[in-house]
Design a protein around this motif. Structure first.
Motif, PDB file in Angstrom:
ATOM      1  N   SER A   4       0.853  -1.185   0.000  1.00 23.52           N
ATOM      2  CA  SER A   4       0.000   0.000   0.000  1.00 23.52           C
ATOM      3  C   SER A   4       0.890   1.236   0.000  1.00 23.52           C
ATOM      4  O   SER A   4       2.075   1.165   0.306  1.00 23.52           O
ATOM      5  N   MET A   5       0.312   2.383  -0.341  1.00 25.73           N
ATOM      6  CA  MET A   5       1.077   3.621  -0.317  1.00 25.73           C
ATOM      7  C   MET A   5       1.519   3.942   1.101  1.00 25.73           C
ATOM      8  O   MET A   5       2.557   4.549   1.311  1.00 25.73           O
ATOM      9  N   LEU A   6       0.775   3.481   2.102  1.00 22.53           N
ATOM     10  CA  LEU A   6       1.157   3.674   3.503  1.00 22.53           C
ATOM     11  C   LEU A   6       2.461   2.938   3.813  1.00 22.53           C
ATOM     12  O   LEU A   6       3.281   3.409   4.593  1.00 22.53           O
ATOM     13  N   ASP A   7       2.676   1.782   3.174  1.00 18.35           N
ATOM     14  CA  ASP A   7       3.931   1.049   3.355  1.00 18.35           C
ATOM     15  C   ASP A   7       5.108   1.895   2.883  1.00 18.35           C
ATOM     16  O   ASP A   7       6.161   1.926   3.518  1.00 18.35           O
ATOM     17  N   LEU A   8       4.938   2.595   1.779  1.00 17.58           N
ATOM     18  CA  LEU A   8       6.003   3.465   1.279  1.00 17.58           C
ATOM     19  C   LEU A   8       6.201   4.658   2.197  1.00 17.58           C
ATOM     20  O   LEU A   8       7.323   5.078   2.459  1.00 17.58           O
ATOM     21  N   GLU A   9       5.092   5.186   2.696  1.00 17.58           N
ATOM     22  CA  GLU A   9       5.164   6.342   3.588  1.00 17.58           C
ATOM     23  C   GLU A   9       5.968   6.026   4.849  1.00 17.58           C
ATOM     24  O   GLU A   9       6.715   6.868   5.345  1.00 17.58           O
ATOM     25  N   LYS A  10       5.838   4.817   5.347  1.00 21.21           N
ATOM     26  CA  LYS A  10       6.511   4.419   6.584  1.00 21.21           C
ATOM     27  C   LYS A  10       7.897   3.830   6.350  1.00 21.21           C
ATOM     28  O   LYS A  10       8.619   3.553   7.298  1.00 21.21           O
ATOM     29  N   ASP A  95       4.190  11.206  -5.550  1.00 19.56           N
ATOM     30  CA  ASP A  95       3.983  11.961  -4.323  1.00 19.56           C
ATOM     31  C   ASP A  95       3.633  11.002  -3.190  1.00 19.56           C
ATOM     32  O   ASP A  95       3.482   9.795  -3.400  1.00 19.56           O
ATOM     33  N   CYS A  96       3.517  11.540  -1.983  1.00 17.59           N
ATOM     34  CA  CYS A  96       3.398  10.720  -0.777  1.00 17.59           C
ATOM     35  C   CYS A  96       2.203   9.774  -0.776  1.00 17.59           C
ATOM     36  O   CYS A  96       2.303   8.665  -0.257  1.00 17.59           O
ATOM     37  N   ASP A  97       1.072  10.198  -1.332  1.00 17.65           N
ATOM     38  CA  ASP A  97      -0.080   9.300  -1.327  1.00 17.65           C
ATOM     39  C   ASP A  97      -0.370   8.699  -2.694  1.00 17.65           C
ATOM     40  O   ASP A  97      -1.408   8.068  -2.905  1.00 17.65           O
TER      41      ASP A  97
END
Length: 137
Positions: A4-10, A95-97
């Protein structure tokens, strides 16, 4: 495991993820498109905004020549194919999301179909819009 994009964010600095997994995680709109912003790599000037589908993004990454999706023609649009004003990809970023792609490019010729360097030549100032860029001769 589904990415998920959250995995990349973290993720920590230097982390790497398979491209196909990241493309699967992008929030493509209902037409299968994502916004793509082209920026001149030397000056940092924002040149244009267009749309990409997965095929256009993959082609761009594979060839280094920027390819978009033309919503009006409903087909791939290889920037510069008819005008000769190509965009050579220098770097691509998400981008982040994941709802936009930043394409850092070497633009050959004007980016805008009006002959201007950038598509963003209409400056809003209060109750007026000023044209701030001349077309390239």
């Amino acid at each position: 495991m589904t990415l998920s994009m959250l995995d990349l964010e973290k993720a920590a600095l230097g982390s790497r993820f398979p491209l196909d997994s990241v493309l699967d995680a992008l929030p493509w709109n209902s037409d299968g498109l994502i916004a793509a912003i082209a920026q001149q790599h030397r000056s940092g000037e924002v040149l244009m905004l267009a749309w990409m589908n997965r095929q256009a993004l993959i082609e761009t990454l594979a060839t280094g020549q920027v390819c978009y999706w033309s919503r009006s023609r409903q087909q791939l649009w290889r920037k510069g194919e008819s005008s000769g004003h190509w965009q050579q990809l220098v770097e691509a970023r998400l981008d982040c999301d994941g709802d936009a792609v930043l394409l850092i490019v070497n633009q050959r010729g004007p980016a805008c179909h009006t002959g201007r360097v950038t598509c963003f030549y209409n400056a809003i100032d209060g109750n007026h819009v000023h044209i701030i860029t001349e077309p390239t001769p």
